[in-house]
Motif scaffolding. Structure first.
Motif, PDB file in Angstrom:
ATOM      1  N   VAL A  38       0.842  -1.195   0.000  1.00  0.00           N
ATOM      2  CA  VAL A  38       0.000   0.000   0.000  1.00  0.00           C
ATOM      3  C   VAL A  38       0.879   1.248   0.000  1.00  0.00           C
ATOM      4  N   ARG A  39       0.600   2.150  -0.936  1.00  0.00           N
ATOM      5  CA  ARG A  39       1.280   3.453  -0.968  1.00  0.00           C
ATOM      6  C   ARG A  39       0.472   4.436  -0.122  1.00  0.00           C
ATOM      7  N   LEU A  41      -1.228   7.603   1.305  1.00  0.00           N
ATOM      8  CA  LEU A  41      -1.732   8.867   0.753  1.00  0.00           C
ATOM      9  C   LEU A  41      -1.965   9.900   1.846  1.00  0.00           C
ATOM     10  N   GLU A  76      -3.231   3.625  -1.262  1.00  0.00           N
ATOM     11  CA  GLU A  76      -3.632   2.981  -2.508  1.00  0.00           C
ATOM     12  C   GLU A  76      -2.871   1.662  -2.659  1.00  0.00           C
ATOM     13  N   VAL A  78      -0.912  -0.929  -4.482  1.00  0.00           N
ATOM     14  CA  VAL A  78      -0.113  -0.932  -5.709  1.00  0.00           C
ATOM     15  C   VAL A  78       0.247  -2.345  -6.146  1.00  0.00           C
ATOM     16  N   GLY A  88      -4.967  -0.233  -7.236  1.00  0.00           N
ATOM     17  CA  GLY A  88      -5.864   0.903  -7.436  1.00  0.00           C
ATOM     18  C   GLY A  88      -6.913   1.042  -6.355  1.00  0.00           C
ATOM     19  N   ASP A  89      -7.161  -0.023  -5.577  1.00  0.00           N
ATOM     20  CA  ASP A  89      -8.116   0.072  -4.474  1.00  0.00           C
ATOM     21  C   ASP A  89      -7.609   1.063  -3.427  1.00  0.00           C
ATOM     22  N   ILE A  90      -8.523   1.857  -2.884  1.00  0.00           N
ATOM     23  CA  ILE A  90      -8.191   2.776  -1.791  1.00  0.00           C
ATOM     24  C   ILE A  90      -8.617   2.114  -0.494  1.00  0.00           C
ATOM     25  N   LYS A 110     -11.779  -1.282   2.655  1.00  0.00           N
ATOM     26  CA  LYS A 110     -11.935  -0.465   1.465  1.00  0.00           C
ATOM     27  C   LYS A 110     -12.610   0.849   1.840  1.00  0.00           C
TER      28      LYS A 110
END
Length: 331
Positions: A38-39, A41, A76, A78, A88-90, A110
């Motif tokens: 996960v990146r 944000l 997000e 990755v 692409g899932d947040i 999610k």
């Protein structure tokens, strides 16, 4: 991809400083089976983290020296090695203060596809749930009652104020600046506001609550909470949520003893930790989201830009820099 993380480099003495934290370059971890990369944000910075920076027993283990600080965050996906998440899932969860984290599937949620996604850390996250369950389950406000909220300019406090208004209560909000109090009155329709920095808090509370206090939602502790006790009504309820005024003290703070006031008024004082309500989180989110959609609930965010400013944003909580939820936008 380059990773960075923020570690606890020394235990704070009194107010935390930037010297207590260290930014370190690291490698990006690789997800294992059942995990996602996960990146980050947005990062939530919260007052309770100060308690984890000191040694000693509490409701959650303290950070070890050199350990990466962790808190709620939104990110997000990755890369995923779990069928439940796709790139692409947040998602939201408890993450280290890193640019990239790996997380197990069962630790992620999610984030609903609505803007801005940062509200998953505020009104539709732990602060909103804390306000919802603390006020309604413990405070049990009834129409026409007087509800006092300390720390009402923060994410939890302003949500408590609004839920109390939804329930038909007279609401008195206590905050530390004229700007916050204007927001409370003009945007959130709080009935009376008090700037606790403007003189005698005891007199101000007595004038604001001529018929006494039925519910007190305590986010700050200290002298403000001491001033509440003589004004309690019969059957009053005190909800202990936070004690930010004493988090940076090195010695215990001894104030007014509450027992006589609780006894003579048959009053309740109860503390709580929001994780005790984890099984009911979906209930709380549904109701908060409904009120938000109906325009009955508003929120404010103070967003600090830049991962390198995460510790600075955390320290700013203790001088009241934030209106509403204090959040770091990583990129």
């Amino acid at each position: 991809m380059q990773n960075k993380e923020i570690r606890l480099s020394s235990r704070p003495v009194g107010m935390p400083t930037l010297d207590n934290f260290k930014i370190v370059d690291t490698t990006v971890p690789q997800p294992k089976d059942g995990e996602s990369l996960v990146r980050t944000l947005y990062i939530s910075v919260d007052p309770y983290l100060r308690g984890r920076m000191r040694e000693g027993r509490s409701y959650v283990a303290p950070f070890e020296m050199g350990q990466v600080i962790e808190s709620g965050a939104v990110g997000e996906v990755v890369e995923s090695r779990s069928p439940e998440f796709q790139p692409g899932d947040i998602v939201s969860g408890m993450f280290g203060w890193r640019l990239y984290n790996t997380a197990k599937t069962n630790s992620l949620m999610k984030v609903p596809a609505r803007a801005p996604i940062s509200i998953a850390l505020g009104v539709l996250g732990i602060p909103g749930l804390t306000a919802y369950f603390g006020l309604l389950d413990i405070g049990q406000p009834k129409e026409g009652e007087s509800v006092v909220v300390s720390g009402s300019g923060g994410a939890v406090g302003m949500t408590v104020c609004q839920i109390a208004k939804i329930k038909g209560c007279r609401v008195i909000g206590i905050a530390g600046s004229d700007e916050k109090n204007r927001y409370l009155k003009e945007e959130l329709a709080v009935d009376v506001t008090i700037n606790y920095k403007d003189g005698d808090i005891r007199r101000a509370l007595k004038e604001a609550c001529p018929n006494g206090i039925d519910v007190y939602f305590d986010n700050v502790g200290g002298e403000i909470s001491d001033a509440i006790l003589p004004l309690l009504n019969q059957g009053a309820r005190i909800v202990i949520c936070g004690q930010i005024s004493i988090y940076n003290l090195d010695q215990p703070d001894i104030g007014l003893r509450p027992q006589p006031y609780l006894l003579v008024n048959s009053a309740l004082m109860k503390g709580f930790i929001i994780t005790a309500y984890a099984a009911r989180f979906s209930e709380g989110i549904r109701q908060l989201d409904q009120w938000l959609s109906e325009g009955k609930l508003k929120y404010a965010e103070t967003i600090v830009a830049g991962f390198e400013n995460t510790a600075r944003a955390f320290i700013g909580l203790f001088s009241g820099e934030n209106l509403g939820k204090q959040i770091v936008k990583v990129a």
